[in-house]
Design a protein around this motif. Structure first.
Motif, short mmCIF file in Angstrom:
data_model
loop_
_atom_site.label_atom_id
_atom_site.label_comp_id
_atom_site.label_asym_id
_atom_site.label_seq_id
_atom_site.Cartn_x
_atom_site.Cartn_y
_atom_site.Cartn_z
N LYS A 76 0.92 -1.37 -0.09
CA LYS A 76 0.01 -0.02 0.07
C LYS A 76 0.84 1.29 -0.06
O LYS A 76 0.49 2.43 0.31
CB LYS A 76 -1.23 -0.12 1.17
N TYR A 167 2.83 2.10 -7.39
CA TYR A 167 2.32 2.02 -6.15
C TYR A 167 2.38 0.29 -6.05
O TYR A 167 1.93 -0.38 -6.98
CB TYR A 167 0.60 2.34 -6.45
N ASP A 169 0.39 -2.77 -5.18
CA ASP A 169 -0.81 -3.11 -4.58
C ASP A 169 -0.71 -4.62 -4.07
O ASP A 169 -1.77 -5.38 -4.18
CB ASP A 169 -1.91 -3.10 -5.80
#
Lengths: 475, 475, 475
Positions: A76, A167, A169
């Motif tokens: 995250k 990012y 994930d």
């Protein structure tokens, strides 16, 4: 009087010091007697990860003209958009995530579906600074530039000045390593890597820039007067102030609370319908052919695409400008290798490039020989270490763990290697008489040197190899 | 007290020295008040020849960003294979011989005929380290990469990292001069020429690298552990040791005892059948079109190919990337000139390149003028000397011996010259008013300046020319 | 003793000084805490004008790798032909005049009409040094290379080594500014701008070259022995002496007495017949397609060709290698802007180039932010000032006078910008979640940041903007 003479000697030392300094440092940056397996020297900690930086002033990186960094992005974690003054080639060493780049002037081709509806999506018609409190934030219809899924083995080319974000994930840390080419024309500043943050900050400052104290580094938007930001973005001054105020504790990798709902395509291998579209051809809008859609990513971890593949020994894949045309402009290429215990990469040298080798898994014994015939490196390198191999320096690698995996970045869009042994090696190209006279051996012995090894790149190696500290010829 | 003040003055001198040093050396490498005809500064002696090296740190070579060497290979001498970190352009100044290069990944296209016979030539099927003592060494069927006959006037382009060897199969010494482009992107190390030996050695070390003591230089294979070499070449450890042990007295040019029987084509001009084959076309295997077969040699000594030819004065031939496409990558080109006594090469400057001029025969009077309008060289240059002519510097040459012959290497694949006089000169391109106002002369005088000289490059010159030590304007 | 210890402290200071000097100057040339609006530092006065030179050693120009000069040529002033060691891009800031370049090896395509008549124009048949006193100077039939009319807004590309002259045929001063790219490969000398004069002189010497005293600079023809000049041009020795003797007072811009009758075409826009010819096509002699006729001039002042045009705000025109192919070789491009009071150029950065901005009219408030997020410039720039904007540095401009006009030179043939705000900006390309998490703002606020500004480049700005001395983040 003693003091005066000691002062004199001090001055003389000073003289020698400077003479040595200026006379050596500039002209002999590649006068390397010894290489080292390098570890990061600076760590920038952030809320959801850290950036580890190798000292680009270390002699071997100075010689190669590159800088190196490792990004560890926790689950995250969002690495906020930043751009560099140099071309950059990144490799996803572990994990998977999302990656976006913003290419100047290109359109936002990723749009939320259902598409903007007349009643809801009228962002274009709204006035400046109007409040839209009645909407839920999840109901926005966003549009933005391409977002790509990235996974281990992906190699990503980034032009200078192009902002990029990542990012994570997944559940595992996302580990990305990157090389920055300081010496190419693409970098028009000095020979330092300079990240420009579009958001976030770096409270410790650019500690890798030597020679003076560094102030904390902030995103570039914070440097403008708030009124400028308010007028440029047509937002109120309070919001401009809020944007400019750095959150010292967060750094440049922040933790995303809640869902990260950027529009993204399905993972590769999950989209037969897209390939169908491609097959239909002719009906596209030509977007595929613009700079906006130039491919910048290639996965090097699929053995089925390997350039050299021997089930018992391992595989080697290369990525150059024939595979990824953008590399032609960036003057960079990459090589991915994965070999099994006791497999050996035959001794070779880079003809037209410097290389930096980063170990992603396992261990190997490596020997490097410089122009003087001296063994300047002889040791183990293991996961997370970096080794610079300058142009012309000969190198041999032998896996000493179950599996040895590495990535090599090279400062040429089409780096060429020469091997010292094997079917396409330099000795095979030489007449027997040259080999025989060169080494002072018989023609029969020369024949063995030339023809005994049938492999091209990988061979099996066994038994102990004498090893020690770097050895100088004749010593 | 006197000592203290002398110390103070010493420190101050030191200050001035360093201030001058750092302030001048880096930014003003081309602040040249005086050029010199350069001679070699280092000699590396070998068993069958010697290598003479010009100091690349000499101000004028520093400014030009090149290094220069002369190879003198005696009869039956073999210059062992070596490669460089730079692009190299060589010129055969005297003699003839054989030359081979080993291009990475290319096939061995030169094979002994009769071709490998099932019963005899089975090197490919042999195991590792088998003894083949029953064979005579002469019965080996060898195969290797291209070998070319070279002779006086041949100009040879070599890429960085590509190993090259020479063999003198004549009775006379084979003399080759070569320029190394330190400043181009092809060199990714520092600004030093760095030979990497594949065989042989250099007991004196790389003496041209300043700033520290040099160890003896050995071939790169000697730098690896013997076990590595044994395993890579699949030979026994004894042979590996033998190969690695340097023969200190031999250096890098060894004498070949007995016959040197490398496969070679007949000399140029002796092979009508080959041209027939070429004429048939279409049936080739396409090899001619690959990088493996890129042409790298061109002879500049044939007046019938000259770009400028005047029977009474001499000729000039140029070699650029239109003639030899590989030069585009190497950023180098060459010019060969040969003029008779009292012929003059009209004054000219290099628009987009630095040049180094090497005299292969005879003598000339040369004047060079720098950006400040100062005559920075005014003297004789003679056989074996080198003169650097930086970009923009104007130069005039006049043969003062029966014949003056030289070769010029230029740091641009398509070097352009501008002439100060003659039919294609800069004054011809200027309007009369500009010439007249520029020199403060009448239009009639300007007309003479523009139109009197009808030649383009070479003209006749006679009578004594005032000459002296370099002259500064107004002095 | 006090003296000794003060001496010690002096030495130590010296130590620190040098350590700082060498350690910072070389590696950190772009470590810029503060930019300044730069004014010329050297003025070279001539008979009919002056040349104003910016110090290329100023940190911000050092970082950008360029040099800058302004030529002010009075009415009837002739800037004598000179060439440079660098690529040059010039912009006509004021006035109009004539410009000629002499391209090596190209023909004299401008001929006096009536064409050479058998009886009068036989310059080609004349012997050396004949007197032609019976002719009026106006009756010469001249021929020379192309002469172009230039006017305000013209941007002119010049290759290194190519001689160029200007003549002011108007009543107003002709003002030309030019950038010299010291850092590109086109310059093969050191990082100094070096003009080579073909006529005229510079009594003050090359004062911009630091580190030593400069001698007066003379034209390069004066540096050769007079006999060489006489023989090369086939003129008598007296005329050679006359040409070589510098007129110290005149400098490099001389006043033309009487008529300046170089052959010239009519002004652009006055030659419908030429366009007719172009339209006919196919009948040309192919001259348009050679290097000799490569177009080097483009006018950037015609709003009808602008790339961005908003009647209320202003316009912006760019010139890159797609418009002017020669720029590809010169690695330079240009941008012309003209905005009205309170118009703002949205904040942006140069992705792949350094830029220098020169103000041709009016005033603007400018803020520049560096890689550290520090505001390194915050102030007014006005007519005649120069501001360097290195690669990656973000800049915003706002007109504070009736009209603000400028030209930007960029060190890339296809410079790319990225905007921070507006329809094609980086924030528009980012997903909402990235903007929101990056700035620590709500999705609704992020939506405003992304979508509120609909313009791409120019917007309206009003109200006072906080301004002060450059500000460091957190201070």
């Amino acid at each position: 009087m003693a003091r005066v003479s000691s002062l004199l000697s001090f001055c003389f030392t000073l003289f020698i010091f400077f003479h040595g300094y200026t006379a050596q440092k500039f002209p002999n940056e590649c006068q390397l007697d010894q290489l080292n397996a390098l570890e990061p020297t600076h760590v920038l900690k952030s809320e959801a990860g850290r950036i580890e930086i190798w000292d680009h002033q270390a002699p071997q990186l100075r010689c190669s003209g590159v800088s190196f960094a490792r990004y560890i992005i926790e689950a995250k974690g969002l690495y906020l958009p930043a751009f560099y003054n140099t071309a950059k080639l990144s490799f996803v060493a572990k994990g998977h995530g999302l990656m976006g780049r913003v290419i100047p002037g290109c359109a936002e081709t990723y749009q939320d579906s259902p598409l903007f509806q007349p009643g809801r999506g009228g962002q274009y018609d709204e006035g400046q600074g109007q409040e839209q409190g009645q909407r839920q934030s999840q109901s926005f219809r966003d549009m933005h530039q391409k977002v790509e899924q990235i996974r281990t083995g992906d190699t990503i080319a980034t032009s200078p000045g192009v902002a990029q974000w990542f990012y994570n994930d997944g559940q595992q840390p996302l580990v990305i390593v990157a090389v920055f080419d300081l010496a190419s024309d693409q970098n028009q500043l000095d020979r330092n890597p300079r990240p420009f943050y579009l958001a976030g900050n770096n409270p410790e400052g650019q500690v890798w820039l030597q020679g003076r104290e560094q102030n904390p580094q902030n995103h570039i938007i914070s440097g403008f007067a708030p009124e400028i930001i308010a007028q440029a973005w047509k937002i109120d001054l309070d919001l401009a102030h809020k944007i400019q105020k750095p959150n010292e504790k967060h750094g440049n990798i922040v933790r995303v609370e809640g869902q990260f709902s950027a529009i993204r395509p399905p993972l590769r291998g999950q989209r037969p319908q897209e390939e169908d579209e491609e097959r239909r051809g002719g009906e596209g809008n030509g977007l595929e052919e613009t700079i906006c859609s130039a491919r910048v990513t290639e996965n090097l971890d699929d053995p089925s695409n390997a350039d050299v593949y021997k089930p018992q020994l391992g595989y080697i894949s290369t990525l150059n400008s024939y595979d990824l045309p953008i590399l032609r402009f960036l003057r960079l290429s990459a090589l991915r290798g994965s070999i099994r215990q006791n497999a050996m990469v035959l001794p070779q040298w880079n003809a037209n490039a410097n290389a930096v080798l980063y170990v992603t898994e396992g261990e190997a014994q490596v020997q490097v020989v410089n122009d003087n015939g001296d063994r300047v490196f002889d040791g183990q390198i293991s996961q997370g270490q970096l080794l610079s191999i300058p142009q012309g320096f000969a190198v041999v690698k032998r896996a000493t763990s179950q599996r040895f995996e590495w990535v090599e970045f090279k400062t040429n869009a089409n780096a060429q290697i020469n091997t010292l042994a094997g079917r396409t090696s330099v000795v095979r190209g030489l007449p027997l008489e040259v080999v025989s006279n060169g080494f002072g051996i018989s023609l029969e012995e020369a024949r063995r040197v030339k023809f005994n090894t049938l492999e091209t790149t990988l061979t099996h190696s066994s038994g102990p190899i004498s090893q020690g500290r770097p050895r100088v010829a004749y010593a």
